[in-house]
Design a protein around this motif. Structure first.
Motif, short mmCIF file in Angstrom:
data_model
loop_
_atom_site.label_atom_id
_atom_site.label_comp_id
_atom_site.label_asym_id
_atom_site.label_seq_id
_atom_site.Cartn_x
_atom_site.Cartn_y
_atom_site.Cartn_z
N PHE A 44 43.48 42.61 44.46
CA PHE A 44 42.66 42.48 43.30
C PHE A 44 43.47 43.13 42.00
CE2 PHE A 44 39.72 44.88 40.43
CZ PHE A 44 38.84 43.90 40.02
N THR A 45 43.36 42.43 40.80
CA THR A 45 43.66 42.82 39.84
C THR A 45 42.80 41.95 38.55
OG1 THR A 45 45.63 43.10 38.45
CG2 THR A 45 45.36 40.81 39.51
N SER A 46 42.70 42.62 37.33
CA SER A 46 42.03 42.19 36.15
C SER A 46 43.35 41.07 35.85
CB SER A 46 41.70 43.47 35.22
OG SER A 46 43.04 44.07 34.96
N VAL A 47 42.67 40.19 35.20
CA VAL A 47 43.54 39.04 34.50
C VAL A 47 43.29 38.84 32.92
CG1 VAL A 47 44.11 36.51 34.72
CG2 VAL A 47 43.51 37.85 36.83
N SER A 48 42.20 38.91 32.59
CA SER A 48 41.79 38.30 31.15
C SER A 48 40.52 39.12 30.49
CB SER A 48 41.98 37.01 31.11
OG SER A 48 41.28 36.64 29.76
N VAL A 49 40.63 39.34 29.57
CA VAL A 49 39.12 40.09 28.75
C VAL A 49 38.26 38.95 28.18
CG1 VAL A 49 38.04 41.56 27.22
CG2 VAL A 49 40.06 42.21 28.52
N THR A 50 39.06 38.03 27.62
CA THR A 50 38.42 36.80 27.07
C THR A 50 39.24 35.47 27.38
OG1 THR A 50 38.26 38.12 24.89
CG2 THR A 50 37.74 35.63 24.68
N PRO A 51 38.57 34.68 28.30
CA PRO A 51 37.36 34.90 29.14
C PRO A 51 37.49 36.06 30.32
CG PRO A 51 38.54 32.94 30.04
CD PRO A 51 39.41 33.57 28.82
N PRO A 52 36.31 36.73 30.85
CA PRO A 52 36.65 37.65 31.57
C PRO A 52 37.01 37.24 32.98
CG PRO A 52 34.43 37.07 31.16
CD PRO A 52 35.23 36.40 30.39
N LEU A 53 38.16 37.26 33.37
CA LEU A 53 38.65 36.92 34.61
C LEU A 53 39.43 38.26 35.39
CD1 LEU A 53 40.68 33.71 33.27
CD2 LEU A 53 38.35 33.89 34.35
N VAL A 54 39.22 37.93 36.69
CA VAL A 54 39.82 38.94 37.75
C VAL A 54 40.40 37.85 38.72
CG1 VAL A 54 38.32 40.96 37.50
CG2 VAL A 54 37.64 39.23 39.33
N SER A 55 41.44 38.58 39.62
CA SER A 55 41.88 37.62 40.76
C SER A 55 42.07 38.49 42.02
CB SER A 55 43.36 37.16 40.24
OG SER A 55 44.26 38.00 40.36
N VAL A 56 42.07 37.81 43.12
CA VAL A 56 42.38 38.20 44.54
C VAL A 56 43.43 37.19 45.42
CG1 VAL A 56 40.38 39.60 44.73
CG2 VAL A 56 40.41 37.27 45.51
N CYS A 57 44.05 37.65 46.16
CA CYS A 57 44.76 36.87 46.87
C CYS A 57 44.23 36.78 48.32
CB CYS A 57 46.21 37.30 47.00
SG CYS A 57 47.09 37.33 45.60
N VAL A 58 43.96 35.54 48.87
CA VAL A 58 43.66 35.12 50.00
C VAL A 58 44.67 34.38 50.94
CG1 VAL A 58 41.63 34.00 51.14
CG2 VAL A 58 41.38 34.92 49.17
N GLN A 59 44.64 34.90 52.16
CA GLN A 59 45.54 34.21 53.02
C GLN A 59 45.15 32.74 53.33
OE1 GLN A 59 45.80 36.52 56.90
NE2 GLN A 59 48.33 36.54 56.55
N ASP A 60 46.10 31.62 53.70
CA ASP A 60 45.81 30.68 53.66
C ASP A 60 45.04 30.34 55.06
OD1 ASP A 60 46.91 29.57 51.46
OD2 ASP A 60 48.94 29.24 52.34
N THR A 61 45.28 31.38 56.14
CA THR A 61 44.71 31.17 57.35
C THR A 61 43.17 31.78 57.33
OG1 THR A 61 45.69 33.18 58.05
CG2 THR A 61 46.89 31.05 58.66
N SER A 62 42.81 32.13 56.20
CA SER A 62 41.60 32.72 56.27
C SER A 62 40.37 32.00 56.87
CB SER A 62 40.98 33.16 54.90
OG SER A 62 39.78 33.80 54.75
N GLU A 63 39.53 32.30 57.66
CA GLU A 63 38.46 31.27 57.80
C GLU A 63 37.14 31.41 57.10
OE1 GLU A 63 37.70 31.27 62.10
OE2 GLU A 63 39.95 31.09 62.54
N THR A 64 37.28 32.72 56.36
CA THR A 64 36.30 33.23 55.55
C THR A 64 36.13 32.45 54.36
OG1 THR A 64 35.98 35.15 56.78
CG2 THR A 64 34.94 35.22 54.60
N TRP A 65 37.27 32.41 53.49
CA TRP A 65 37.61 31.90 52.23
C TRP A 65 36.99 30.53 51.98
CZ3 TRP A 65 36.72 33.08 47.50
CH2 TRP A 65 37.00 31.91 46.75
N PRO A 66 37.03 29.56 53.04
CA PRO A 66 36.66 28.48 52.80
C PRO A 66 35.05 28.17 52.85
CG PRO A 66 38.42 28.16 54.42
CD PRO A 66 37.97 29.74 54.07
#
Length: 165
Positions: A44-66
């Motif tokens: 997890f990381t903060s990305v931008s204040v305007t607009p307010p954005l954050v990010s996470v990285c998700v493994q391609d094999t994740s069955e939960t993210w879809p």
């Protein structure tokens, strides 16, 4: 002048190297067909204040993210000290990930973990391919923060705690 060891793309060695950098641990959760669905993410990381954005990285094999990516809103909880078992539960590949997790749900369907130091109510802003992961950028629509709650820290493949000065 220093000499740097050549990197031979050994995945185990690279994971150990990446583990030298401590990270917070988050839970990304929402209701899907009336049931809680979620996963742990330590990138997890903060990305931008305007607009307010954050990010996470998700493994391609994740069955939960879809299952989560189609939700209108996602709850992102920054896990706190003492959430070790919650993180492990949300990382399970099988079984009820929420069996021992205390959580609340927003009107929009975001799920937030009790006791977290930060709750972010988000929607999917962008998803970018990155090797064997996707960088998921989330737009923040609302938040609830408790800066005095110490975070759960992941370092060297173990949970750690911050030391008070």
């Amino acid at each position: 002048m220093i000499d740097i060891d050549p990197f031979d793309h050994d995945a185990i060695r690279l994971r150990k190297a990446f583990g030298c950098f401590p990270s917070g641990v988050t839970a990304v959760c929402a209701t899907v067909d009336g049931e809680p669905v979620g996963m742990a993410a330590s990138s997890f990381t903060s990305v931008s204040v305007t607009p307010p954005l954050v990010s996470v990285c998700v493994q391609d094999t994740s069955e939960t993210w879809p299952r989560l990516r189609t939700r209108t809103r996602l709850g992102l909880s920054v896990l706190a000290e003492g959430h070790d078992e919650t993180c492990l539960s949300l990382s399970n590949k099988t079984g009820d990930r929420f069996a021992k997790v205390e959580w609340d749900q927003s009107v929009q369907g975001s799920i937030f973990v009790h006791g977290a130091s930060l709750w972010l109510d988000c929607s999917l802003h962008a998803e970018l391919p990155a090797g064997d992961h996707a960088i998921v950028v989330l737009e923040v629509h609302g938040l609830r923060a408790d800066p005095d709650t110490p975070p759960l820290v992941f370092h060297g493949s173990r949970f750690r705690r911050l030391a008070a000065l």
